[in-house]
Design a protein around this motif. Sequence first.
Motif, mmCIF file in Angstrom:
data_model
loop_
_atom_site.group_PDB
_atom_site.id
_atom_site.type_symbol
_atom_site.label_atom_id
_atom_site.label_comp_id
_atom_site.label_asym_id
_atom_site.label_seq_id
_atom_site.Cartn_x
_atom_site.Cartn_y
_atom_site.Cartn_z
ATOM 1 N N SER A 1 -53.452 2.696 8.375
ATOM 2 C CA SER A 1 -51.917 2.833 8.180
ATOM 3 C C SER A 1 -50.804 2.198 9.404
ATOM 4 C CB SER A 1 -52.251 5.203 8.014
ATOM 5 O OG SER A 1 -50.491 5.084 8.086
ATOM 6 N N ALA A 2 -49.612 2.352 8.683
ATOM 7 C CA ALA A 2 -48.704 1.834 9.262
ATOM 8 C C ALA A 2 -48.174 3.009 9.479
ATOM 9 C CB ALA A 2 -48.210 0.697 8.158
ATOM 10 N N VAL A 3 -48.153 3.686 9.315
ATOM 11 C CA VAL A 3 -47.640 4.865 10.374
ATOM 12 C C VAL A 3 -48.356 5.517 11.384
ATOM 13 C CG1 VAL A 3 -46.130 7.210 9.766
ATOM 14 C CG2 VAL A 3 -46.504 5.577 7.702
ATOM 15 N N MET B 1 -57.592 19.778 23.442
ATOM 16 C CA MET B 1 -56.969 20.596 24.130
ATOM 17 C C MET B 1 -55.406 19.248 23.994
ATOM 18 S SD MET B 1 -57.093 23.053 24.909
ATOM 19 C CE MET B 1 -55.555 23.671 26.004
ATOM 20 N N VAL B 2 -54.567 19.890 23.250
ATOM 21 C CA VAL B 2 -53.511 19.079 22.439
ATOM 22 C C VAL B 2 -51.929 19.183 23.516
ATOM 23 C CG1 VAL B 2 -52.333 17.533 20.643
ATOM 24 C CG2 VAL B 2 -54.143 19.310 20.222
ATOM 25 N N HIS B 3 -51.421 17.371 24.319
ATOM 26 C CA HIS B 3 -50.334 17.730 24.425
ATOM 27 C C HIS B 3 -49.031 18.029 24.179
ATOM 28 C CE1 HIS B 3 -52.235 17.379 27.990
ATOM 29 N NE2 HIS B 3 -53.107 16.449 27.666
ATOM 30 N N LEU B 4 -48.935 18.357 23.764
ATOM 31 C CA LEU B 4 -46.978 18.908 22.856
ATOM 32 C C LEU B 4 -46.284 17.798 23.721
ATOM 33 C CD1 LEU B 4 -47.572 22.239 21.810
ATOM 34 C CD2 LEU B 4 -48.872 20.003 20.461
ATOM 35 N N ALA B 5 -45.144 17.791 22.698
ATOM 36 C CA ALA B 5 -43.745 16.467 23.241
ATOM 37 C C ALA B 5 -43.199 17.727 24.038
ATOM 38 C CB ALA B 5 -43.146 16.425 21.544
ATOM 39 N N ASP B 6 -42.343 18.864 23.917
ATOM 40 C CA ASP B 6 -42.424 19.688 24.802
ATOM 41 C C ASP B 6 -42.620 20.571 26.331
ATOM 42 O OD1 ASP B 6 -44.223 22.042 24.278
ATOM 43 O OD2 ASP B 6 -42.158 23.032 22.634
ATOM 44 N N LYS C 1 -42.989 20.690 12.289
ATOM 45 C CA LYS C 1 -42.312 20.144 13.537
ATOM 46 C C LYS C 1 -42.337 21.512 14.600
ATOM 47 C CE LYS C 1 -39.196 18.234 11.028
ATOM 48 N NZ LYS C 1 -40.966 18.117 9.768
ATOM 49 N N ARG C 2 -43.346 22.883 14.663
ATOM 50 C CA ARG C 2 -43.254 23.368 15.586
ATOM 51 C C ARG C 2 -44.203 22.742 16.716
ATOM 52 N NH1 ARG C 2 -44.819 29.532 13.950
ATOM 53 N NH2 ARG C 2 -46.716 29.450 15.674
ATOM 54 N N ASP C 3 -44.979 22.028 15.800
ATOM 55 C CA ASP C 3 -45.796 22.119 18.042
ATOM 56 C C ASP C 3 -45.982 20.235 17.209
ATOM 57 O OD1 ASP C 3 -45.758 24.324 18.876
ATOM 58 O OD2 ASP C 3 -47.701 24.907 17.388
ATOM 59 N N VAL C 4 -45.009 19.630 18.114
ATOM 60 C CA VAL C 4 -45.567 18.004 17.927
ATOM 61 C C VAL C 4 -46.262 17.676 18.925
ATOM 62 C CG1 VAL C 4 -43.606 15.992 17.600
ATOM 63 C CG2 VAL C 4 -42.764 18.459 16.708
ATOM 64 N N PHE D 1 -45.442 11.532 19.244
ATOM 65 C CA PHE D 1 -45.163 11.031 17.927
ATOM 66 C C PHE D 1 -43.589 11.262 17.037
ATOM 67 C CE2 PHE D 1 -50.125 11.347 18.951
ATOM 68 C CZ PHE D 1 -50.308 10.123 18.152
ATOM 69 N N GLU D 2 -43.311 10.935 16.111
ATOM 70 C CA GLU D 2 -42.256 11.191 16.400
ATOM 71 C C GLU D 2 -42.257 12.319 15.598
ATOM 72 O OE1 GLU D 2 -39.055 10.100 16.492
ATOM 73 O OE2 GLU D 2 -39.843 9.468 18.294
#
Lengths: 313, 560
Positions: free
Chosen positions: A236-238, A250-255, A274-277, A281-282
């Motif tokens: 994908s291009a996105v 384990m995922v690192h979140l933007a916050d 939008k809760r856990d970004v 990533f945007e």
Amino acid sequence: MNRFSLWPQAASEQAARVDLLFIGLLVISGAILLLVAGLLLVFCLRYRRGSSAPRGLLPGFLRRDVEIGWTTGTLFLALFLFWWAGATQLRAKDPPAGALEIHVAAKQWMWKARHPNGAREINALHVPRGEAVRLVMTSQDVIHSFFVPAFRLKQDVIPGRFTEMWFRATEPGEYRLFCAEFCGTDHARMGGTVTVMQPEDYARWAAAQPQEENLAEEGARLFTALGCSGCHAPASAVHAPLLAGAYGRMVHLADGRTIRADEAYIRDSILQPKRDVVAGFEPIMPSFEGLVDQGDLQRLVAYVQSLRGEAAR
Amino acid sequence: MSGITAERAVPDRPSRADSYLTVETGLASWLLTTDHKRIALLYMAAITVFFFVGGAGAVAMRIELFTPQADLLSADAYNRAFTFHGVIMVWFFLIPSIPVILGNFLLPLMIGARDLAFPRLNLISWYIFIAAGALAAYTLLAGGVDTGWTFYTPLSTAFANGHVLAAATAVFVAGFSTIASAVNFIVTTHLLRAPGLTWFRLPLFVWALYATSVVMVLATPVLAMVLLLIFAERAFGIPIFDPLRGGDPVLFQHLFWFYSHPAVYIMILPSFGVISELVTCYARRRVFGYSFMVYAILWISLVGFLVWGHHMFVSGQSVFASLAFSLLSFVVAVPSAIKVFNWTATLYRGQIVFDAPMIYALGFIGLFTIGGLTGLFLASVPVDVHVTDTYFVVAHFHYIMVGGAVSAFYGGLTFWWPKMTGRLYPEGWARFAAVMMFFGFGFTFFPMFIMGFLGMPRRYHVYPEEFQVWHVLASAGAVILAAAYLLPMGYFAWSLVWGRRASANPWDATGLEWQTSSPPPRENFLVSPAVDRGPYDYHPAHTGPPSMEREPHRPQGGQA
Ligand SMILES: [Cu+2]
Ligand SMILES: [Cu+2]
């Protein structure tokens, strides 16, 4: 399901442990009850008005010492019981790896189960004896509770959330399944039968069920149909995270937080992205709230889970 | 023997112009009264009505459950019946009964005060209670609610089609009445104690009322809040518990049980107080371990706030949270055990008389012990997972709240009846009723432990055949129990007209409430009493009671 008995059938490993604890509690509380009732009876007879028993001052030790004694005594007994019960619970906490995973969906007023090979049943559950079975459950409306007395197990089934329970059945036979959490008009009729079969019989039974695609395969089709692949496919291009291997890590979140990508997380990613970004990533992923129902959600989650296997392979 | 002389100075009966019952007449003199004693009787009238209404729900259920099929009630009607039974019995009978009837009547008398601190607030709280009751009655007449008294979401907010909002409002309003009475009791206990009545000279019933009031003031607002949240979601669509819109249905359970576990203690603590008064009086002994009894009450009220999660072991909460709540639940069992041991030890070397109130008290100790011990089963996580939401839990809390609190209420009512009305009840009938209540209760509720352990879920109006034998036993026991509840109403009413006149202190008890005429004058005491000793001075400190004579015992103080 015999007609008269004082003890429920026991058909799981956990049942044996619970029964042992139950017997222990019966013995201890029976002894306390006998002690209290015995003392009440003896005192009432001996010190009834007009009896010739000597009265008078209480012996000195019978005041504070005794009081402190039985306070600490009961406290230690309570702590001991807590330890016993707690240890029993902890032993049964996690299912062994590789447990047979069956998905259960509850709705007013029926139970729907789906086996790994796609076999489905309603108000019935067939499981192999001796194998660990893990139920992943969710509800489509109100809270229900999956209760199999012979397994001594019960777990609330909650809308918008996955709850789990696991067991290893020990005795082939048919056992009652109840809904234990009041769920509206026909709560009392929301039951069924759990059938424990020999593993060979179970395999034969499962194969004989009308074959349908399994959850994950259906989820894969939804993944394309809903346009998830447009962003998440490797080509994908996105700029969106690849989902292969996403489940369970384990995922690192933007916050700055780090959380485990469990079922609830994946579910939230779809309903409330939008809760856990995810860090890096945007927040462009749209919410699929209202576009997917609980069944679709279960399929999508199953698909994402299945990708774990591919990454590991 | 100065105490006894002081007692003799009290007239047994007040003149007609003095007695609180006759000092004023006419309907308005009752409906506008600020006399705590009259308000207690107003409460008694209202609560008796609710007891009948809630009891009717129980009767309907027990008849329906006689057979496994649905015969009397439809599924919806049954669901409404148990919801109504629960709502009425919890908020309109058990929580108010002992505090606002016996407590309202006795608290000022026991501490030597003329009235509660805020007499008008006391009257207002009765009217609020009546308004709440009217709303509850409206709910019933409009068709009822079918959520269970626990109002679990999202059933109550999105799926139930009964009159959830009306029922929630009724409970919400009733809460204000509870809070008003509780504030009144707290202030009264702090400010209006007679000279010499220090905290550690307070009768245990006063301590129990005080602790209950503190719990009421702290817990009831949480109930009000959670009911408002239900209102917000159901009436205005504001998502709070709805999972489809990001809400959390389990949040409701946390808030609800944060109130409702302490509420269990609101229902049982006052009866601890009543039982302590009865046991000491009829055993003619000082209570064993007074200070431990006080600390046990305080400990229960404190830790009672920290155990709510034991109602949620299968709700999907983390195992470690469950274990923490399990530990605290075991810890809160200890003070209850202390109380049972201390009541038992109070009998040792006593001079025991088996009048009806004592039989109630002994029955209470037995039933409460069973109820408390089965609490240990429920505090054990793995056992609770099996028996929660089954009849085992139903049996457990009825042992505490009906076998316990209701027995104590009847026992207390019997004990203080002469003080409230100036009439003696017929002793033989009362003993018979007390014994019948004990056995009727056992027949009704013990089978529920067994069927619950066998797996019979609660709130089922149809059930598999293998449970029928237990249901039949329970329904048969309920007939005896119902008779035992009705009988006292009959002989109490009888005694109002034909009962013998009571003296000021018919039981030779030591509390201040007995140091005034029966019934008391409007101002409670003609001369304000002074207190010179602790409670329960039934025998001299250096020796026990004699085997036969009632004296020497000394009242806590008197109008001297
Ligand atoms: Cu259900
Ligand atoms: Cu509780």
